[in-house]
Design a protein around this motif. Structure first.
Motif, PDB file in Angstrom:
ATOM      1  N   SER A   5       0.867  -1.279   0.153  1.00  0.00           N
ATOM      2  CA  SER A   5       0.003   0.006   0.044  1.00  0.00           C
ATOM      3  C   SER A   5       0.719   1.367  -0.165  1.00  0.00           C
ATOM      4  CB  SER A   5      -0.683   0.088   1.105  1.00  0.00           C
ATOM      5  OG  SER A   5      -0.212  -0.064   2.416  1.00  0.00           O
ATOM      6  N   GLN A   8       1.966   1.707  -3.577  1.00  0.00           N
ATOM      7  CA  GLN A   8       0.915   1.962  -4.373  1.00  0.00           C
ATOM      8  C   GLN A   8       0.868   3.610  -4.310  1.00  0.00           C
ATOM      9  OE1 GLN A   8      -2.401  -0.444  -4.682  1.00  0.00           O
ATOM     10  NE2 GLN A   8      -3.960   1.129  -5.332  1.00  0.00           N
ATOM     11  N   ASP A  12       0.856   6.432  -6.993  1.00  0.00           N
ATOM     12  CA  ASP A  12      -0.240   7.161  -7.118  1.00  0.00           C
ATOM     13  C   ASP A  12       0.126   8.490  -7.126  1.00  0.00           C
ATOM     14  OD1 ASP A  12      -2.096   5.157  -7.502  1.00  0.00           O
ATOM     15  OD2 ASP A  12      -2.674   5.211  -5.477  1.00  0.00           O
ATOM     16  N   THR A  95      -3.276   0.871 -12.591  1.00  0.00           N
ATOM     17  CA  THR A  95      -3.581  -0.458 -12.494  1.00  0.00           C
ATOM     18  C   THR A  95      -3.252  -1.236 -11.189  1.00  0.00           C
ATOM     19  OG1 THR A  95      -3.411  -0.655 -14.951  1.00  0.00           O
ATOM     20  CG2 THR A  95      -3.880  -2.699 -13.831  1.00  0.00           C
ATOM     21  N   ASN A  96      -3.992  -1.804 -10.246  1.00  0.00           N
ATOM     22  CA  ASN A  96      -3.606  -2.483  -9.360  1.00  0.00           C
ATOM     23  C   ASN A  96      -2.359  -3.264  -9.317  1.00  0.00           C
ATOM     24  OD1 ASN A  96      -5.366  -1.098  -7.776  1.00  0.00           O
ATOM     25  ND2 ASN A  96      -7.061  -2.722  -7.937  1.00  0.00           N
ATOM     26  N   ASP A  98      -0.183  -6.354  -9.837  1.00  0.00           N
ATOM     27  CA  ASP A  98      -0.515  -7.952  -9.727  1.00  0.00           C
ATOM     28  C   ASP A  98       0.690  -8.702  -9.459  1.00  0.00           C
ATOM     29  OD1 ASP A  98      -1.449 -10.426 -10.516  1.00  0.00           O
ATOM     30  OD2 ASP A  98      -1.402  -9.975 -12.541  1.00  0.00           O
ATOM     31  N   GLY A 160       1.285  -1.651 -13.145  1.00  0.00           N
ATOM     32  CA  GLY A 160       0.816  -2.592 -12.231  1.00  0.00           C
ATOM     33  C   GLY A 160       1.742  -3.943 -11.845  1.00  0.00           C
TER      34      GLY A 160
END
Lengths: 461, 442
Positions: A5, A8, A12, A95-96, A98, A160
């Motif tokens: 997180s 991310q 972001d 994109t999240n 993976d 991602g």
């Protein structure tokens, strides 16, 4: 190593500032180095390298920063500082992640984080010292090292990708010094691979010590090297440094994209003698230049660079692909989190041919047999390269006459590739380290013994 | 304060284990800019910190380092150093100096304040590349950059030493590729200064262009023995390649061929070499070494005689001497020795004599890392430069090698100029030296 997180949130943030691409490269490396000198342990050193590299791409511009602090505020500060001059409205959406598990094709057994096995390394090095000194009472000193690294990497990017790898590198060196009271000379031996201390299972301390001593003694008796243009037979294994310097660096998109390589516009053309077939292969099991994935997260691969003398591929990283249009080859590499990745070589070699060593030596009226090579360097823009002969012999009328002292061979990549006229069968690889724009990285060079018809030999006879 | 606390915590753990030790903490901030085709190609910033610990327990030395600074990492740092020491042989000579001094270099000299914005540095990088690319026959400027680096070093020891130094270096360099038909050449120059405002863009562009054009028509000279002058860059490279000849550590290790020659004539009697760490005009300036020992000028070669080797406290103890203040240690390395700032004394030869007749001026050497053997002194390098006559460049020379034995060359000095020059990195100050009878292959 980095909370997903958190990663991310940082990516972001980069996207919100308009970056076309954002990437985090997290590294934690454990190192250990055992050194011997004068038949004793000289030092044992160890440490932890840790940091995060942040790469943002705006168009073709690369922004790069790094820090030792894996904290959200610090990473976002770096992103903001990097993007300060380029910030704009977001161009991409995230994109999240993976997570992609990487198959370890080079699984190591005796790894550093389990046991550094210092006693075993000391025992090996002292055995090489004993063997070298036993070879002659003219061996006055030896210096041995065993280095081991366990590098853990983790990658996140704005496409991602979330993946990681663990690389275990182990390498051993021995340098022997011979002295006759008035002169000194050196000889060396080394071995290494993408593996743990199981490296010791294939090494022979007796043979290692004898080889370093043999080379030092040969060099002690060497005469000044003749100079001038002449044919040279280059020994197998580390002799492959000639291709590494003369051609390999010139095929990296790091140089090609800038048109700073003499080969930048030669794709599909004959750039070498038809006997030359050259490969850069990052998949060879446990070889020092191999990688499961490159430092941009792409699977490693085998890349045919030259086929029957014709240029068939460059070595291409993400930015190089963007700039040249050629597909990525899994060649994006870097020394550590302190460097942005660049296109770099892995295990690079000329494939074996059919010639016999005796025929190569026998074909020389006056020339050099360079059985062992040292390092070298190249200027990609002009292709001018040099490399050092560490064990060589003068040849006349097809006969090896006497060993020669320090000599450098110089030429240009385009010329020497066309002067390779015979390639032997005795293919071998040798481990090394290559320094360039993204730092010093583990590589392998290789070839069978081969003959270059014309090259400048720099001696002092 | 956190840094001091970390140091205290680490050294308390060392002392609690019955050992002594010293801790180096290096911190740095850097900026690097590169331009390509009128736009910024790379913008790199960094912030780094690394701790390097040396411990001595029962006469055995161990080192360890860490870039991680969490509590667990600091504890592990001490444990690793102590463990590493347990494998070492007893060293009767290495110790932590009994030095409780508080030392601080002068920030105003080594890290002067300057109001310079990132915009000015970006403009410099872009203008350097753009102006060079616009010059006659320049195809591109593939290697260029502007850097601004500030580094800080703290040294703490269990004996109470607290030493601190902070320095800044701004640098700019450019390498251009020029083409004319099927001929090409690449060359470049760099500059370093403590203030960004002291970098001279016009000079970098002009000199890089001149150097490239000068080499474009270069061809080999016939093989033979020539008088050779190395320019202010290549001569420093050459002396640094063989700097091991001054190393007390290499002498202790039995690999320095000069070990038994202190006090003996090893060079032409006109040659004088000194290490001058307290000359603040150079970037090799050092007030103290990596053990916190005061630095000093050290004569190395006096009138051709080897006057001294350089030592840290351990190598000095081995030879029953006192340290010369040349200890070197990075956070990742063990204790060694190293030169600070080499200076060769001026000679008496005027330029008109030094540059008289025919000689080769070598402006570039390649393969320095691989073509030299500091133990034997033998070398063979790729080279380029100019064939000169009475100070005039007659023609450019490329594709040659220069080979010989460096230690023999010290006795083949034909003249030493009466002017000294810094190399661009300002790490050494030397006059031009004319060497006789050097083997050239072309």
């Amino acid at each position: 190593m980095l909370n997903t997180s958190l990663a991310q949130s940082v990516i972001d943030h980069a996207i919100s500032l308009g970056a076309d691409f954002a990437e985090l490269f997290v590294e934690r490396s454990q190192t250990n180095m055992v050194s011997t000198l004068s038949s004793h342990v000289q030092s044992v050193q160890s440490g932890i390298d840790f940091g995060v590299g942040v790469r943002l791409v705006y168009g073709t511009k690369v922004l790069y920063g790094y820090t030792n602090k894996a904290e959200e505020a610090e990473l976002k500060r770096i992103v903001s500082e990097l993007a300060a001059k380029d910030r704009r409205d977001p161009r991409i959406s995230f994109t999240n992640f993976d997570y992609r598990r990487v198959e370890d094709k080079h699984a190591a057994n005796r790894i550093l984080s389990t046991d550094p096995e210092v006693d075993g390394k000391v025992a090996f090095l002292l055995a090489t010292d004993k063997a070298a000194r036993a070879a002659s009472n003219m061996i006055s000193q030896t210096r041995g090292t065993c280095g081991q690294v366990e590098q853990k990497i983790e990658l996140f990017n704005s496409e991602g990708l979330h993946t990681g790898d663990i690389r275990n590198y182990t390498r051993a060196f021995l340098v022997a010094i011979a002295s006759d009271g008035s002169e000194q000379s050196t000889g060396s031996w080394n071995d290494g691979g993408l593996m743990g201390w199981e490296l010791v299972e294939r090494m022979n301390s007796e043979a290692a010590g004898k080889e370093a001593a043999r080379q030092a003694l040969v060099n002690l008796s060497a005469k000044p090297c003749p100079s001038g243009r002449m044919p040279v037979v280059l020994g197998n294994g580390f002799g492959g440094v000639i291709f590494h310097e003369a051609c390999g660096h010139l095929l990296e998109t790091t140089s090609v994209a800038k048109k700073a390589s003499v080969f930048h516009d030669k794709m599909g053309e004959m750039i070498a003698n038809p006997v030359v077939n050259a490969v850069d292969d990052g998949t060879m099991i446990k070889e020092r230049g191999s990688i499961n994935i490159d430092d941009e997260g792409l699977d490693s691969q085998r890349t045919q660079l030259i086929k029957d003398g014709k240029l068939t591929s460059f070595l291409v990283d993400r930015i190089g692909s963007q700039q040249t249009g050629f597909a990525r080859t899994g060649s994006g590499r870097r020394e550590s989190y302190k460097y942005a990745p660049a296109s770099r070589m892995r295990n690079t070699f000329i494939e074996p041919g059919n010639a016999e060593l005796d025929d190569m030596i026998g074909s020389m009226e006056r020339g050099i047999y360079a059985s062992h090579m040292g390092g070298g360097s190249v200027q990609p823009g002009t292709g001018e390269f040099n490399f050092a002969v560490t064990e060589g012999y003068y040849v006349e009328n097809g006969k090896i006459l006497y060993p020669i002292k320090a000599a450098t061979l110089i030429s240009t990549g385009p010329k020497v590739l066309k002067e390779i006229s015979m390639v032997g069968k005795d293919f071998a690889l040798a481990s090394g380290t290559c320094g360039s724009v993204s730092g010093s990285i583990p590589t392998t060079v290789g070839q069978a013994t081969l003959k270059v018809d014309d090259i400048l030999v720099g001696g002092n006879a | 304060m956190a840094l001091q606390q970390n140091a205290n915590q680490i050294l308390d753990l060392v002392k609690a284990a019955g050992a002594s030790g010293d801790l180096i903490i290096d911190q740095g901030q850097s900026l690097s800019l590169k331009a390509r085709e009128g736009a910024l190609e790379e913008y790199k910033v960094s912030s780094s910190q690394i701790l390097g610990l040396r411990v001595i327990k029962d006469g055995k030395v161990g080192t360890a380092y860490s870039e991680a600074t969490d509590t667990e990492a600091l504890k592990s740092l001490v444990e690793q150093a102590l463990l590493n020491a347990s494998f070492a042989a007893v060293d009767a000579h290495e110790s932590i100096l009994a030095n409780a001094a508080v030392l601080h270099t002068d920030d105003e000299v080594l890290c002067p304040h300057e109001d310079v914005g990132i915009d000015a540095q970006i403009d410099f990088a872009l203008a350097m590349e753009r102006n060079l690319a616009a010059k006659n026959k320049v195809k591109n400027v593939p290697y260029n950059g502007v850097q601004d680096n500030t580094g800080e070093r703290h040294i703490f020891s269990s004996a109470g030493l607290s030493a601190y130094s902070k320095s800044r270096m701004c640098a700019a360099y450019a390498y251009a590729l020029v083409e004319d038909g099927d001929k090409n050449a690449m060359d470049g120059v760099g500059q370093a200064a403590r203030l960004f405002g002291e970098l001279d863009l016009t000079q970098i562009v002009t000199r890089t262009h001149e150097n490239c054009l000068g080499l474009l028509e270069g061809t080999p000279v016939a093989s033979g023995h020539y008088d050779v002058i190395f320019d202010e860059e290549t001569q420093v490279q050459l002396f640094h390649t063989f700097a091991m000849m001054f190393s007390g550590k290499s002498a202790k290790d039995g690999v320095n061929p000069m070990r038994e020659k202190v006090g003996q004539l090893i060079a032409d009697r006109r040659l004088n070499i000194i290490d001058k760490p307290l000359n603040s005009a150079g970037f090799g300036y050092a007030l103290f070494d990596s053990e916190g020992a005061a630095t000093q000028s050290t004569p190395l070669i006096v009138d051709g005689n080897l006057a001294s080797l350089i030592h840290n406290s351990a190598t000095a103890s081995f030879f029953d001497l006192v340290t010369t203040g040349h200890a070197t240690r990075g956070p990742k390395s063990t204790m060694g020795v190293g030169l600070h700032q080499l200076e060769i004394g001026k000679g008496e030869d005027l330029a008109q004599d030094l540059l008289g007749g025919e000689y080769l001026l070598l402006t570039d050497l390649t393969g320095l890392h691989s073509g030299a053997n500091a133990i034997s002194g033998n070398f063979s390098f790729g080279a380029s430069g100019y064939l000169c006559q009475n100070g005039e460049r007659v023609r450019a020379v490329r594709g040659i090698t220069v080979a010989g034995n460096f230690y023999d060359m010290l006795g083949k000095i034909s003249m030493i100029g009466d002017q000294q020059y810094w190399n661009w990195e300002r790490s050494a100050l030397m006059p031009h030296i004319r060497f006789a009878d050097i083997a050239i292959s072309g």
